[in-house]
Design a protein around this motif. Sequence first.
Motif, PDB file in Angstrom:
ATOM      1  N   VAL A 199       3.306  58.621  53.114  1.00  9.62           N
ATOM      2  CA  VAL A 199       3.496  59.657  52.099  1.00  9.62           C
ATOM      3  C   VAL A 199       2.206  60.454  51.973  1.00  9.62           C
ATOM      4  N   MET A 200       2.331  61.771  51.854  1.00  5.99           N
ATOM      5  CA  MET A 200       1.169  62.616  51.597  1.00  5.99           C
ATOM      6  C   MET A 200       1.366  63.353  50.280  1.00  5.99           C
ATOM      7  N   LEU A 201       0.499  63.068  49.310  1.00  4.77           N
ATOM      8  CA  LEU A 201       0.509  63.741  48.016  1.00  4.77           C
ATOM      9  C   LEU A 201      -0.529  64.860  48.053  1.00  4.77           C
ATOM     10  N   ILE A 202      -0.147  66.065  47.663  1.00  4.62           N
ATOM     11  CA  ILE A 202      -1.076  67.196  47.673  1.00  4.62           C
ATOM     12  C   ILE A 202      -1.246  67.725  46.254  1.00  4.62           C
ATOM     13  N   THR A 203      -2.434  67.632  45.720  1.00  2.00           N
ATOM     14  CA  THR A 203      -2.752  68.168  44.400  1.00  2.00           C
ATOM     15  C   THR A 203      -4.230  68.494  44.342  1.00  2.00           C
ATOM     16  N   HIS A 204      -4.547  69.762  44.163  1.00  2.00           N
ATOM     17  CA  HIS A 204      -5.952  70.170  44.137  1.00  2.00           C
ATOM     18  C   HIS A 204      -6.699  69.518  42.976  1.00  2.00           C
ATOM     19  N   SER A 205      -6.133  69.605  41.783  1.00  2.00           N
ATOM     20  CA  SER A 205      -6.812  69.064  40.602  1.00  2.00           C
ATOM     21  C   SER A 205      -6.821  67.543  40.596  1.00  2.00           C
ATOM     22  N   GLY A 206      -5.824  66.949  41.238  1.00  2.00           N
ATOM     23  CA  GLY A 206      -5.694  65.494  41.209  1.00  2.00           C
ATOM     24  C   GLY A 206      -5.061  64.984  39.941  1.00  2.00           C
ATOM     25  N   GLY A 207      -4.668  65.911  39.044  1.00  2.00           N
ATOM     26  CA  GLY A 207      -4.078  65.485  37.780  1.00  2.00           C
ATOM     27  C   GLY A 207      -2.730  66.105  37.505  1.00  2.00           C
ATOM     28  N   THR A 208      -2.114  66.751  38.503  1.00  2.00           N
ATOM     29  CA  THR A 208      -0.785  67.327  38.325  1.00  2.00           C
ATOM     30  C   THR A 208       0.188  66.236  37.889  1.00  2.00           C
ATOM     31  N   PHE A 209       0.874  66.467  36.770  1.00  2.00           N
ATOM     32  CA  PHE A 209       1.632  65.387  36.109  1.00  2.00           C
ATOM     33  C   PHE A 209       2.582  64.670  37.064  1.00  2.00           C
ATOM     34  N   ALA A 210       3.484  65.414  37.687  1.00  2.00           N
ATOM     35  CA  ALA A 210       4.510  64.766  38.514  1.00  2.00           C
ATOM     36  C   ALA A 210       3.896  64.085  39.733  1.00  2.00           C
ATOM     37  N   THR A 211       2.957  64.750  40.397  1.00  2.00           N
ATOM     38  CA  THR A 211       2.344  64.184  41.607  1.00  2.00           C
ATOM     39  C   THR A 211       1.560  62.929  41.276  1.00  2.00           C
ATOM     40  N   LEU A 212       0.836  62.957  40.172  1.00  2.00           N
ATOM     41  CA  LEU A 212       0.069  61.780  39.760  1.00  2.00           C
ATOM     42  C   LEU A 212       0.985  60.613  39.433  1.00  2.00           C
ATOM     43  N   ASN A 213       2.107  60.884  38.785  1.00  2.00           N
ATOM     44  CA  ASN A 213       3.021  59.812  38.414  1.00  2.00           C
ATOM     45  C   ASN A 213       3.719  59.192  39.624  1.00  2.00           C
ATOM     46  N   ILE A 214       4.086  60.014  40.600  1.00  2.00           N
ATOM     47  CA  ILE A 214       4.754  59.410  41.758  1.00  2.00           C
ATOM     48  C   ILE A 214       3.755  58.707  42.667  1.00  2.00           C
ATOM     49  N   ALA A 215       2.447  58.959  42.474  1.00  2.00           N
ATOM     50  CA  ALA A 215       1.445  58.178  43.213  1.00  2.00           C
ATOM     51  C   ALA A 215       1.599  56.701  42.893  1.00  2.00           C
ATOM     52  N   ASN A 216       2.015  56.412  41.682  1.00  2.00           N
ATOM     53  CA  ASN A 216       2.285  55.024  41.299  1.00  2.00           C
ATOM     54  C   ASN A 216       3.738  54.639  41.558  1.00  2.00           C
ATOM     55  N   LEU A 217       4.660  55.559  41.283  1.00  2.00           N
ATOM     56  CA  LEU A 217       6.087  55.278  41.473  1.00  2.00           C
ATOM     57  C   LEU A 217       6.407  54.873  42.909  1.00  2.00           C
ATOM     58  N   LEU A 218       5.859  55.609  43.887  1.00  2.00           N
ATOM     59  CA  LEU A 218       6.208  55.367  45.286  1.00  2.00           C
ATOM     60  C   LEU A 218       5.591  54.093  45.855  1.00  2.00           C
ATOM     61  N   LYS A 219       4.693  53.458  45.105  1.00  2.00           N
ATOM     62  CA  LYS A 219       4.131  52.181  45.562  1.00  2.00           C
ATOM     63  C   LYS A 219       5.207  51.099  45.607  1.00  2.00           C
ATOM     64  N   GLY A 220       6.323  51.352  44.922  1.00  2.00           N
ATOM     65  CA  GLY A 220       7.441  50.424  45.005  1.00  2.00           C
ATOM     66  C   GLY A 220       8.227  50.563  46.299  1.00  2.00           C
ATOM     67  N   TYR A 221       7.952  51.633  47.065  1.00  2.00           N
ATOM     68  CA  TYR A 221       8.662  51.886  48.308  1.00  2.00           C
ATOM     69  C   TYR A 221       7.766  51.689  49.535  1.00  2.00           C
ATOM     70  N   THR A 222       6.494  52.049  49.406  1.00  2.00           N
ATOM     71  CA  THR A 222       5.596  52.009  50.562  1.00  2.00           C
ATOM     72  C   THR A 222       4.149  51.804  50.108  1.00  2.00           C
ATOM     73  N   LYS A 223       3.353  51.244  50.982  1.00  2.00           N
ATOM     74  CA  LYS A 223       1.927  51.096  50.693  1.00  2.00           C
ATOM     75  C   LYS A 223       1.092  52.130  51.439  1.00  2.00           C
ATOM     76  N   HIS A 224       1.756  52.974  52.231  1.00  2.00           N
ATOM     77  CA  HIS A 224       1.043  53.951  53.060  1.00  2.00           C
ATOM     78  C   HIS A 224       1.023  55.308  52.353  1.00  2.00           C
ATOM     79  N   ILE A 225       0.269  55.407  51.283  1.00  2.00           N
ATOM     80  CA  ILE A 225       0.217  56.627  50.470  1.00  2.00           C
ATOM     81  C   ILE A 225      -1.140  57.300  50.649  1.00  2.00           C
ATOM     82  N   PHE A 226      -1.100  58.549  51.115  1.00  2.00           N
ATOM     83  CA  PHE A 226      -2.297  59.362  51.295  1.00  2.00           C
ATOM     84  C   PHE A 226      -2.282  60.497  50.277  1.00  2.00           C
TER      85      PHE A 226
END
Length: 299
Positions: A137-164
């Motif tokens: 998974v590749m998450l793209i957020t310049h600020s690093g605090g975009t609400f939805a992107t930040l939340n799925i950074a944790n949500l998707l850990k239930g599916y995969t450990k390969h999160i960039f």
Amino acid sequence: MGARQHVLDAQGRRAVGRDLADLPSVLKRIADDFDHEKGESLNRITAWAFTNQLKERMLAHARGTHDGSVDLLITGCEVSLWVGEQFASDLHNAFPQLKVVTISSNKILAQLGQAFPQPQTGFCFNETSYKLANSPVMLITHSGGTFATLNIANLLKGYTKHIFCVTSEWDTQVARAVRAGPPGKVKQSFDLASYVFITFCGCRPAEPCSLSVVATHELLTLLLLYLIHYVRYFHGVELTKAAGGQYELETIRELSMLGRDSLRALETITAPEVQGAADADADADADADADVADAAKGF
């Protein structure tokens, strides 16, 4: 009110102007960070980890053992998502066999992060659309605090450990979430794994955004060049063709040369004398607009 608005407009132009003036230096730093002749860097280490994940996916396609899961999920919001879509398009052109999916972080959060998933009317995506088991998974957020992107950074850990993630600095919120790893993971005292790409932009609040988007695009371009060179140079024609690729090493050299030429062109475009003339024109336009507005109010 007109004078105050004029001051705010001028401040906004200066912020955007600073971002434009910083384009050559920031992009050069990203390019230098990917230059193997200038030593290893965290971005290159992360690129190596990212490339190895996709290499394993290509090998699975070649061996006929692929499980049908998504080969790369790219997600973000607004301009981050749009830059991600361009990267997905370029990656698909290089390796057509890879299943690359781009989805808005908001849609993923609404579909997978709710007790009652919200129907995505008009979009071909629901909770059963894609298999994400162990997908990169590749998450793209310049600020690093975009609400939805930040939340799925944790949500998707239930599916995969390969999160960039691609973000502006090493210590943004999303970078910390990615480095934390899966819940309950015991951190090793020494870990060479890196999953965070950084653009060195820092905080850039100017609107409309310019530098943050260009820097993200530059980093993803260099990542793509790293990937296609690694696959073709170290694994030869066989693996390249197994992923649908038809490019040659000469193609990579030409693209790299074009990238260096674009940096030189940016230095010319953003030179102080060029920007000074543009700012003078912008100030004159703003003064004229202010005069028209004041005259209208007086009338």
